[in-house]
Design a protein around this motif. Structure first.
Motif, mmCIF file in Angstrom:
data_model
loop_
_atom_site.group_PDB
_atom_site.id
_atom_site.type_symbol
_atom_site.label_atom_id
_atom_site.label_comp_id
_atom_site.label_asym_id
_atom_site.label_seq_id
_atom_site.Cartn_x
_atom_site.Cartn_y
_atom_site.Cartn_z
ATOM 1 N N GLU A 1 5.346 7.054 5.560
ATOM 2 C CA GLU A 1 3.983 7.607 5.485
ATOM 3 C C GLU A 1 3.180 6.846 4.450
ATOM 4 O O GLU A 1 3.733 6.349 3.467
ATOM 5 C CB GLU A 1 4.013 9.080 5.058
ATOM 6 C CG GLU A 1 4.229 10.053 6.156
ATOM 7 C CD GLU A 1 4.079 11.497 5.660
ATOM 8 O OE1 GLU A 1 3.864 11.741 4.456
ATOM 9 O OE2 GLU A 1 4.192 12.385 6.517
ATOM 10 N N ASN A 2 1.849 6.833 4.666
ATOM 11 C CA ASN A 2 0.990 6.271 3.623
ATOM 12 C C ASN A 2 0.876 7.291 2.495
ATOM 13 O O ASN A 2 1.376 8.411 2.598
ATOM 14 C CB ASN A 2 -0.368 5.846 4.184
ATOM 15 C CG ASN A 2 -1.202 6.997 4.698
ATOM 16 O OD1 ASN A 2 -0.739 8.133 4.761
ATOM 17 N ND2 ASN A 2 -2.436 6.715 5.079
ATOM 18 N N SER A 3 0.207 6.950 1.422
ATOM 19 C CA SER A 3 0.186 7.805 0.231
ATOM 20 C C SER A 3 -0.446 9.167 0.463
ATOM 21 O O SER A 3 -0.023 10.161 -0.129
ATOM 22 C CB SER A 3 -0.515 7.093 -0.924
ATOM 23 O OG SER A 3 -1.840 6.750 -0.540
ATOM 24 N N ASP A 4 -1.471 9.261 1.307
ATOM 25 C CA ASP A 4 -2.104 10.567 1.533
ATOM 26 C C ASP A 4 -1.551 11.302 2.764
ATOM 27 O O ASP A 4 -2.031 12.380 3.110
ATOM 28 C CB ASP A 4 -3.626 10.434 1.619
ATOM 29 C CG ASP A 4 -4.084 9.547 2.767
ATOM 30 O OD1 ASP A 4 -3.229 9.078 3.546
ATOM 31 O OD2 ASP A 4 -5.300 9.317 2.876
ATOM 32 N N THR B 1 -1.722 10.595 5.935
ATOM 33 C CA THR B 1 -2.527 10.569 7.168
ATOM 34 C C THR B 1 -1.944 9.649 8.231
ATOM 35 O O THR B 1 -2.229 9.806 9.408
ATOM 36 C CB THR B 1 -3.978 10.135 6.860
ATOM 37 O OG1 THR B 1 -3.954 8.859 6.217
ATOM 38 C CG2 THR B 1 -4.679 11.163 5.992
#
Length: 183
Positions: free
Chosen positions: A150-153, A155
């Motif tokens: 996953e990306n950091s946020d 999304t």
């Protein structure tokens, strides 16, 4: 000429007329009977033809129905075999040796790690993933193996679980698998 002769003449004429009327009636009756026989013969022929047409139609329907049933049975059998093939492949992937699992995880991480900030794996692969990856380990997921990045946020999520990969390969190769198995 006596009365008796007149009576006999009248009787002869009456008998002749009666015989003629009887003959005409017999002829008419014979004609009516012949006509009735012809009509009956025609009706019988028409009914026989209709019956033959109905029998032929029913025969075709039964054959079509039987052919559809055979196709349905064959398709169901093929579906069961394809599901069995998928289940065996799933089982093989589920039972990968620890070394093979580590090799596959390393390959996935080398290729996709740069696209994320967090990583997930199943409980069995947690230590290997923590050792091989520089990403933040975010927890366990229910799968037979592989990773989710996953990306950091949160999304964007990249699913590289073995379950998803196997399903994708299976779906893409279904026709080819079917051709190999069934010709």
């Amino acid at each position: 000429m006596g009365l008796e002769t007149v009576v006999n003449d009248i009787m002869d004429v009456a008998q002749a007329e009666a015989a003629q009327k009887k003959e005409e009636a017999d002829t008419e009756a014979s004609q009516i009977i012949e006509d009735a026989k012809e009509r009956a013969k025609k009706i019988k022929g028409d009914r026989l033809a209709e019956t033959e047409v109905k029998i032929e139609r029913l025969n075709k329907q039964e054959i079509s129905s039987a052919n559809l049933e055979v196709k349905r049975i064959k398709l169901n059998a093929r579906k069961e075999i394809l599901e069995e093939v998928y289940n065996k492949a799933f089982e093989s992937v589920s039972n990968l040796s620890p070394q093979k699992n580590e090799e596959l995880l390393k390959t996935l991480l080398d290729k996709y790690e740069e696209y994320g900030a967090k990583i997930y794996s199943n409980k069995e692969s947690e230590e290997i993933v923590k050792k091989l990856s520089s990403l933040e380990y975010a927890g366990n997921i229910a799968c037979i193996g592989g990773i989710v990045i996953e990306n950091s946020d949160g999304t964007v999520s990249l699913d590289y679980t073995y379950d998803t990969i196997l399903k994708g390969v299976y779906d893409q190769s279904l026709k080819q698998i079917s051709d190999i198995l069934f010709g």
